[in-house]
Every structure is written in C-alpha cells, then in structure tokens.
Design a protein around this motif. Structure first.
Motif, PDB file in Angstrom:
ATOM      1  N   ASN A  66      58.744  41.706 -48.633  1.00  0.00           N
ATOM      2  CA  ASN A  66      59.355  40.921 -47.559  1.00  0.00           C
ATOM      3  C   ASN A  66      58.526  40.860 -46.282  1.00  0.00           C
ATOM      4  O   ASN A  66      58.913  40.190 -45.317  1.00  0.00           O
ATOM      5  N   GLU A  67      57.381  41.561 -46.242  1.00  0.00           N
ATOM      6  CA  GLU A  67      56.647  41.657 -44.981  1.00  0.00           C
ATOM      7  C   GLU A  67      56.128  40.300 -44.506  1.00  0.00           C
ATOM      8  O   GLU A  67      56.076  40.044 -43.302  1.00  0.00           O
ATOM      9  N   HIS A  68      55.744  39.419 -45.416  1.00  0.00           N
ATOM     10  CA  HIS A  68      55.209  38.120 -44.998  1.00  0.00           C
ATOM     11  C   HIS A  68      56.240  37.327 -44.186  1.00  0.00           C
ATOM     12  O   HIS A  68      55.910  36.731 -43.168  1.00  0.00           O
ATOM     13  N   ARG A  69      57.482  37.333 -44.653  1.00  0.00           N
ATOM     14  CA  ARG A  69      58.494  36.533 -43.961  1.00  0.00           C
ATOM     15  C   ARG A  69      59.101  37.250 -42.758  1.00  0.00           C
ATOM     16  O   ARG A  69      59.789  36.617 -41.950  1.00  0.00           O
ATOM     17  N   MET A  70      58.865  38.553 -42.632  1.00  0.00           N
ATOM     18  CA  MET A  70      59.452  39.309 -41.521  1.00  0.00           C
ATOM     19  C   MET A  70      58.541  39.425 -40.306  1.00  0.00           C
ATOM     20  O   MET A  70      59.011  39.672 -39.199  1.00  0.00           O
ATOM     21  N   VAL A  71      57.225  39.265 -40.517  1.00  0.00           N
ATOM     22  CA  VAL A  71      56.260  39.582 -39.465  1.00  0.00           C
ATOM     23  C   VAL A  71      56.552  38.838 -38.166  1.00  0.00           C
ATOM     24  O   VAL A  71      56.615  39.448 -37.087  1.00  0.00           O
ATOM     25  N   ASP A  72      56.719  37.533 -38.227  1.00  0.00           N
ATOM     26  CA  ASP A  72      56.911  36.749 -37.002  1.00  0.00           C
ATOM     27  C   ASP A  72      58.169  37.167 -36.249  1.00  0.00           C
ATOM     28  O   ASP A  72      58.158  37.254 -35.007  1.00  0.00           O
ATOM     29  N   ASP A  97      49.483  50.677 -48.284  1.00  0.00           N
ATOM     30  CA  ASP A  97      50.906  50.494 -48.002  1.00  0.00           C
ATOM     31  C   ASP A  97      51.052  49.348 -47.011  1.00  0.00           C
ATOM     32  O   ASP A  97      50.072  48.936 -46.375  1.00  0.00           O
ATOM     33  N   PRO A  98      52.274  48.815 -46.820  1.00  0.00           N
ATOM     34  CA  PRO A  98      52.473  47.750 -45.826  1.00  0.00           C
ATOM     35  C   PRO A  98      52.063  48.201 -44.423  1.00  0.00           C
ATOM     36  O   PRO A  98      52.142  49.385 -44.097  1.00  0.00           O
ATOM     37  N   GLY A  99      51.634  47.260 -43.623  1.00  0.00           N
ATOM     38  CA  GLY A  99      51.267  47.569 -42.242  1.00  0.00           C
ATOM     39  C   GLY A  99      50.167  46.692 -41.699  1.00  0.00           C
ATOM     40  O   GLY A  99      50.151  46.367 -40.507  1.00  0.00           O
TER      41      GLY A  99
END
Length: 232
Positions: A66-72, A97-99
């Motif tokens: 989900n990180e792509h859609r949450m970043v903004d 890991d994500p980050g």
C-alpha cells in the motif's frame, strides 16, 4: 530547498529490534512516544513492541502493498504539521523493507528526515562471519527468477565480501547456485535468528554449508556472508 517550512513536523525512521526486545535505543522509545503517528509494516507485530514499552501512539499500516498509494497522503499530513515515525517489522526501515518511497517523497518536498541509528541484521552477521569486512557489498535479496542468473554471473567477479538476505526455505537452493557460480570451496558464513534464542552462525565452504542446511532445514531470518573472489 532542503529545509521544511514547518519546523515542528518531520519524518523519523526508527530501527526496531531484530530479535531481543532490549535491542532498541532509549531515544527510539522516546521518539515513538512523542510522534503523532507511527507507520508500521505490520501493526500486529509492532503492537507487541509498543505494548512492551507502554507506547500508546496511534499506528497506521504502511507496507509494500500500500505504500505507493499512501505516500502522498502521508507527506501532505507532515506538511500540515504532524510528525510521523516509520518502523518496519524488524531492523532499519528501507533496508529491504518499506521506507525508500516515503523518504524520497519527503526529500523532494523539503521535509526533514531523521534516521535514528539502530538494529540491522547484516552488520552483526558480517562481523560474526570472520570474513574481510573493511570493504563489502550489500545485495539484499537476489532476484527470484528473472535476472538471478545474470546477477550471479556478475557477482562471481566481485572481490569484496558480499552480503545477501534469504528466506529459510530457499537457502539450500541458493547455496547450490553459489556452488555453480562461485565454486564449492568459496568461504561463506550463514547467520540465522540473530539476537534471538536460537541464534546460530555456520562458517565453512559453500559445499559444507549447503550440505549442513540440506540435512538440517533452517528456520528464521537468514543472512549470508560470502567471501569475495580473491583469485583474480
């Protein structure tokens, strides 16, 4: 511009223990208590750590799916004045890991980032290996299928010590690939369950270590440290 327009908000990257819950800094505990929101790779896993240290900060799930859609949205909230801490299930965020995506987005928008020093699996594995550590290459996880052969061929010429992450059920197969591309007599060290009760490090030739873990299927997180090509 490299400075945030809101001095009260920032993103903290906070390492968490890779095994023993005591492997966390006092500063990390304080930051996790003070921020407005904690971004966690798995809120169930992180919840155990937070409960252990009586940290009641709200969590949001932030993982590879989900990180792509949450970043903004996260960056917008930081710009609006909130302070976030990002943690992974274990170790330092953005190291396999994500980050990375969130850090890059914050930098592009002039938001301050503060990465705390702390736990990461490959450093103790490298030091415990007994292999040369003044220069090394961190490869992380090898490609699963496409590009794996190409990558191994390139690494066969690498003279520096090479560090890999691997899952336990793929370890023996990967060591078999090492035999093919690096030779059965290349020295290797395999560490698993670092900082946990059943921590183990096995050192020897690729052939010896492959035979051991073929006969004794491993469990837990795996770090492979491989000696570089010194025959060039």
């Amino acid at each position: 511009m490299d400075t945030n327009t809101n001095d009260s908000s920032k993103l903290y990257l906070v390492p968490t223990p890779i095994g023993n819950l005591e492997d966390i800094t006092l500063r990390a505990i304080r930051i996790l208590k003070e921020v407005d929101v904690i971004l966690a790779e798995d809120t169930r896993t992180s919840g155990k750590l937070l409960k252990h240290y009586s940290i009641e900060t709200p969590m949001l799930s932030h993982h590879m799916h989900n990180e792509h859609r949450m970043v903004d949205r996260i960056v917008d909230r930081i710009e609006a004045g909130e302070t976030f801490a990002l943690i992974s299930d274990a170790g330092t965020p953005a190291i396999s890991d994500p980050g990375f995506l969130l850090s890059r987005a914050c930098i592009e928008r002039g938001i301050e980032i503060d990465c705390l020093p702390g736990a990461t699996a490959f450093v103790p594995a490298l030091v415990n290996s007994g292999l040369p550590n003044e220069k090394f290459v961190f490869e992380g996880f090898l490609p699963v299928k496409k590009g794996r052969q190409t990558r191994l061929k390139l690494l066969a010429e690498e003279t520096r010590t090479i560090i890999f992450y691997e899952s336990p059920h793929k370890l023996a197969k990967t060591l078999g690939h090492f035999e093919t591309y690096f030779g059965e007599n290349r020295l290797v060290s395999v560490s698993r369950e670092i900082s946990k009760i059943y921590e183990e490090t096995r050192r020897g030739t690729v052939k010896e270590i492959k035979e051991h873990f073929t006969d004794h299927p491993p469990k837990g997180e795996i770090v492979i440290v491989l000696k570089g090509n010194t025959n060039k």
